[in-house]
Each structure stands twice: as structure tokens, then as C-alpha cells.
Motif scaffolding. Structure first.
Motif, PDB file in Angstrom:
ATOM      1  N   UNK A  10       6.848 -12.132  -8.499  1.00  0.00           N
ATOM      2  CA  UNK A  10       5.405 -11.925  -8.406  1.00  0.00           C
ATOM      3  C   UNK A  10       5.078 -10.444  -8.243  1.00  0.00           C
ATOM      4  N   UNK A  11       5.835  -9.761  -7.375  1.00  0.00           N
ATOM      5  CA  UNK A  11       5.604  -8.322  -7.157  1.00  0.00           C
ATOM      6  C   UNK A  11       5.936  -7.503  -8.405  1.00  0.00           C
ATOM      7  N   UNK A  12       6.860  -8.008  -9.211  1.00  0.00           N
ATOM      8  CA  UNK A  12       7.305  -7.265 -10.394  1.00  0.00           C
ATOM      9  C   UNK A  12       6.337  -7.393 -11.570  1.00  0.00           C
ATOM     10  N   UNK A  13       5.445  -8.363 -11.502  1.00  0.00           N
ATOM     11  CA  UNK A  13       4.548  -8.610 -12.635  1.00  0.00           C
ATOM     12  C   UNK A  13       3.628  -7.425 -12.877  1.00  0.00           C
ATOM     13  N   UNK A  14       3.122  -6.838 -11.804  1.00  0.00           N
ATOM     14  CA  UNK A  14       2.125  -5.781 -11.943  1.00  0.00           C
ATOM     15  C   UNK A  14       2.587  -4.418 -11.444  1.00  0.00           C
ATOM     16  N   UNK A  15       3.619  -4.392 -10.624  1.00  0.00           N
ATOM     17  CA  UNK A  15       4.038  -3.142 -10.019  1.00  0.00           C
ATOM     18  C   UNK A  15       5.230  -2.524 -10.744  1.00  0.00           C
ATOM     19  N   UNK A  16       5.120  -1.250 -11.087  1.00  0.00           N
ATOM     20  CA  UNK A  16       6.235  -0.530 -11.703  1.00  0.00           C
ATOM     21  C   UNK A  16       7.026   0.172 -10.601  1.00  0.00           C
ATOM     22  N   UNK A  17       7.736  -0.639  -9.808  1.00  0.00           N
ATOM     23  CA  UNK A  17       8.520  -0.100  -8.702  1.00  0.00           C
ATOM     24  C   UNK A  17       9.930  -0.652  -8.778  1.00  0.00           C
ATOM     25  N   UNK A  18      10.825  -0.047  -8.004  1.00  0.00           N
ATOM     26  CA  UNK A  18      12.217  -0.474  -8.008  1.00  0.00           C
ATOM     27  C   UNK A  18      12.375  -1.790  -7.256  1.00  0.00           C
ATOM     28  N   UNK A  19      13.473  -2.473  -7.538  1.00  0.00           N
ATOM     29  CA  UNK A  19      13.764  -3.719  -6.841  1.00  0.00           C
ATOM     30  C   UNK A  19      13.977  -3.447  -5.352  1.00  0.00           C
ATOM     31  N   UNK A  20      14.547  -2.304  -5.052  1.00  0.00           N
ATOM     32  CA  UNK A  20      14.754  -1.911  -3.652  1.00  0.00           C
ATOM     33  C   UNK A  20      13.424  -1.833  -2.911  1.00  0.00           C
ATOM     34  N   UNK A  21      12.404  -1.263  -3.562  1.00  0.00           N
ATOM     35  CA  UNK A  21      11.087  -1.155  -2.957  1.00  0.00           C
ATOM     36  C   UNK A  21      10.453  -2.535  -2.772  1.00  0.00           C
ATOM     37  N   UNK A  22      10.673  -3.415  -3.736  1.00  0.00           N
ATOM     38  CA  UNK A  22      10.139  -4.772  -3.631  1.00  0.00           C
ATOM     39  C   UNK A  22      10.759  -5.499  -2.441  1.00  0.00           C
ATOM     40  N   UNK A  23      12.069  -5.355  -2.254  1.00  0.00           N
ATOM     41  CA  UNK A  23      12.729  -5.955  -1.093  1.00  0.00           C
ATOM     42  C   UNK A  23      12.098  -5.451   0.209  1.00  0.00           C
ATOM     43  N   UNK A  24      11.818  -4.157   0.254  1.00  0.00           N
ATOM     44  CA  UNK A  24      11.225  -3.561   1.456  1.00  0.00           C
ATOM     45  C   UNK A  24       9.834  -4.134   1.719  1.00  0.00           C
ATOM     46  N   UNK A  25       9.055  -4.319   0.651  1.00  0.00           N
ATOM     47  CA  UNK A  25       7.705  -4.864   0.803  1.00  0.00           C
ATOM     48  C   UNK A  25       7.753  -6.306   1.327  1.00  0.00           C
ATOM     49  N   UNK A  26       8.690  -7.083   0.805  1.00  0.00           N
ATOM     50  CA  UNK A  26       8.817  -8.472   1.252  1.00  0.00           C
ATOM     51  C   UNK A  26       9.295  -8.506   2.702  1.00  0.00           C
ATOM     52  N   UNK A  27      10.174  -7.574   3.060  1.00  0.00           N
ATOM     53  CA  UNK A  27      10.624  -7.464   4.446  1.00  0.00           C
ATOM     54  C   UNK A  27       9.442  -7.248   5.375  1.00  0.00           C
ATOM     55  N   UNK A  28       8.520  -6.401   4.945  1.00  0.00           N
ATOM     56  CA  UNK A  28       7.327  -6.113   5.743  1.00  0.00           C
ATOM     57  C   UNK A  28       6.456  -7.354   5.897  1.00  0.00           C
ATOM     58  N   UNK A  29       6.392  -8.185   4.860  1.00  0.00           N
ATOM     59  CA  UNK A  29       5.567  -9.402   4.883  1.00  0.00           C
ATOM     60  C   UNK A  29       6.192 -10.511   5.726  1.00  0.00           C
ATOM     61  N   UNK A  30       7.517 -10.637   5.649  1.00  0.00           N
ATOM     62  CA  UNK A  30       8.191 -11.797   6.227  1.00  0.00           C
ATOM     63  C   UNK A  30       8.914 -11.515   7.537  1.00  0.00           C
ATOM     64  N   UNK A  31       9.147 -10.245   7.840  1.00  0.00           N
ATOM     65  CA  UNK A  31       9.907  -9.838   9.035  1.00  0.00           C
ATOM     66  C   UNK A  31      11.393 -10.192   8.914  1.00  0.00           C
ATOM     67  N   UNK A  32      11.810 -10.628   7.728  1.00  0.00           N
ATOM     68  CA  UNK A  32      13.221 -10.900   7.471  1.00  0.00           C
ATOM     69  C   UNK A  32      13.911  -9.566   7.195  1.00  0.00           C
ATOM     70  N   UNK A  89      15.925  -6.757   5.356  1.00  0.00           N
ATOM     71  CA  UNK A  89      15.971  -6.399   3.937  1.00  0.00           C
ATOM     72  C   UNK A  89      17.302  -6.798   3.305  1.00  0.00           C
ATOM     73  N   UNK A  90      18.407  -6.546   4.005  1.00  0.00           N
ATOM     74  CA  UNK A  90      19.741  -6.868   3.476  1.00  0.00           C
ATOM     75  C   UNK A  90      19.898  -8.376   3.285  1.00  0.00           C
ATOM     76  N   UNK A  91      19.301  -9.161   4.182  1.00  0.00           N
ATOM     77  CA  UNK A  91      19.380 -10.620   4.056  1.00  0.00           C
ATOM     78  C   UNK A  91      18.634 -11.125   2.829  1.00  0.00           C
ATOM     79  N   UNK A  92      17.455 -10.525   2.581  1.00  0.00           N
ATOM     80  CA  UNK A  92      16.677 -10.905   1.399  1.00  0.00           C
ATOM     81  C   UNK A  92      17.450 -10.567   0.133  1.00  0.00           C
TER      82      UNK A  92
END
Length: 242
Positions: free
Chosen positions: A164-186, A188-191
Motif C-alpha cells: 500500500x505504501x509503495x503504490x504512491x510513494x517513491x521511497x526505499x523499502x527500508x523507509x517503508x519498514x520504518x514508517x510501518x514501525x512507527x504505525x505499529x510499534x513493532x 523494524x527488524x521483525x517486520x
């Protein structure tokens, strides 16, 4: 399986009146909407820069602002390829609102004339969040069901978030993991670990004929190729629907 609560949508408040800004911010927080306020801007020029940086789901847009106006911001959004930002106008400038109506832009979902009801504004934001999240998640889920996988895994939900994050954002996968970490509190390495393991399993247990339909140049797509390719498929389906 049951979907977990939808990932927070992102929102920018573009408003040069401090008191109005404060009321909007407090109303959103009080209602506990599934939306993250990523930035507050007080000029049209600043708003355009923030849109480029954050690419939010929702923009609350005042029309009369210093530097560039809200109408200038709307025109910038209309020119943007694959724009995902929906706009809610919040303005006391009736003549400018009439110009918005003349533009007849499908990115403007609602218009609130000052002074407006903050509870109604929050209801409009909440509805927009639910529509945006549900539509994309269901489409991604439908496509991923072409593969064999453990759809009860929490990492499947993280995979949906990555796509979902990759559909519109031209960012790295690493950055996407970080954003999801911020949303879920999980962590980053686990995600990252869980999503990679899930994709390996999907590729391993899905017939090669199906894999090649999505990835014609490889039988074993990497995590990055898998996520970004499926995101492109979703993007094309969204474009065809529109």
C-alpha cells in the motif's frame, strides 16, 4: 481471517489561522481518528513542499493563505501523477470556494465554510480514512490471493501495508519498514524478517506458471521486486477503475 485495524492515514493541515488550526488539531485528537497529522503549514508555498515530502492521504486546505493560495495548491495536485491526496476545503472565502466549484476537481471531497462544525469535519475525515484504507487493502488482498501463503499471519498484514505504501510513494523499502514501525510499534527488524520469510514461502509454494505471470523475468523475485511489482499491478487496476 480478520483484518487488523486499518493503518493510520496521513493528513496535513494547511491553515494560516492559529486558533482555527488549534481547534482542528484538538478535535481530531479528541475523536481519536485513525489519521496521523504529519504536518501543519501556514502558507500555500509551504503546503506544496509538505505535499511533496509526505504525500498524505488527506489535505485540509484553507484557500486564502500567504504566498500561494489554496487554489494554487489544488492546481499543483491536479498536475501530479498518481496523486493519492484527497482534499477537504476549509475556508471562509466564498468567492474562492465558488472558483473551486468551477474547477470541478475530483480530488476535492468536501467543502466546509467557516465557521463550520468541527464534529462534522471529523466525520468527513473519518469517512475518507475508511474509504481509502478499505479500497486499497481489498484490492491488494485480492491480488495476493493468487499466491499460496499463510494469510492468518500478522506478517501478511505488514506485507499489505508495504505494498500500500509503495503504490504512491517513491521511497526505499527500508523507509517503508520504518514508517510501518512507527504505525505499529513493532520492531523494524521483525517486520523486515517476517515480510521476507512470508514472500519466500509464497514464491516457494505457488506454481511457477503463476509466478511468471507477475514476474516474467524470474522464478524467485526478491522482496523488493515482489512488493514493488505487486504495487504496480495495484496501481494499474486503480487507474483502470478510475
Amino acid at each position: 481471517y480478520k483484518k487488523e485495524k486499518a493503518m493510520n492515514q496521513t493528513l496535513i493541515i494547511a491553515e494560516d489561522n492559529f486558533e482555527c488550526c488549534k481547534h482542528i488539531y484538538n478535535a481530531i485528537k479528541e475523536k481519536q481518528l485513525s489519521v496521523e497529522i504529519v504536518e501543519i503549514s501556514s502558507s500555500g508555498e509551504e503546503t506544496i513542499k509538505m505535499l511533496e515530502k509526505f504525500n498524505p492521504n488527506i489535505l485540509l486546505l484553507d484557500l486564502k493563505m500567504p504566498n500561494k493560495t489554496g487554489l494554487d495548491v489544488l492546481n499543483e495536485l491536479k498536475r501530479k501523477d498518481n496523486n493519492k491526496t484527497k482534499v477537504i476545503i476549509t475556508s471562509g472565502e466564498v468567492p474562492m470556494v465558488n472558483k473551486v466549484n468551477m474547477i470541478n476537481s475530483d480530488i476535492v471531497t468536501n467543502i466546509f465554510i467557516k465557521p463550520y462544525n468541527y464534529e462534522e469535519l471529523c466525520s468527513s475525515i473519518d469517512l475518507l480514512c475508511k474509504e481509502s484504507s478499505t479500497n486499497n487493502d481489498e484490492l491488494i488482498d485480492e491480488i495476493l490471493h493468487c499466491f499460496s501463503f499463510n494469510f492468518s499471519s500478522i506478517f501478511y498484514q505488514y506485507l499489505i501495508k508495504c505494498i500500500d505504501r509503495s503504490i504512491y510513494q517513491s521511497v526505499s523499502l527500508k523507509q517503508i519498514y520504518k514508517e510501518i514501525t512507527s504505525d505499529t510499534k513493532e520492531k523494524c527488524d521483525n517486520i523486515k524478517w517476517g515480510v521476507e520469510k512470508l514472500i519466500i514461502s509464497m514464491v516457494k509454494y505457488t506454481p511457477k506458471k503463476i509466478i511468471r505471470e507477475f514476474f516474467p523475468y524470474t522464478d524467485k523475485p526478491s522482496t523488493k521486486i515482489f512488493i514493488f511489482t505487486i504495487a504496480d499491478v495495484v496501481k494499474k487496476k486503480i487507474k483502470n477503475k478510475n
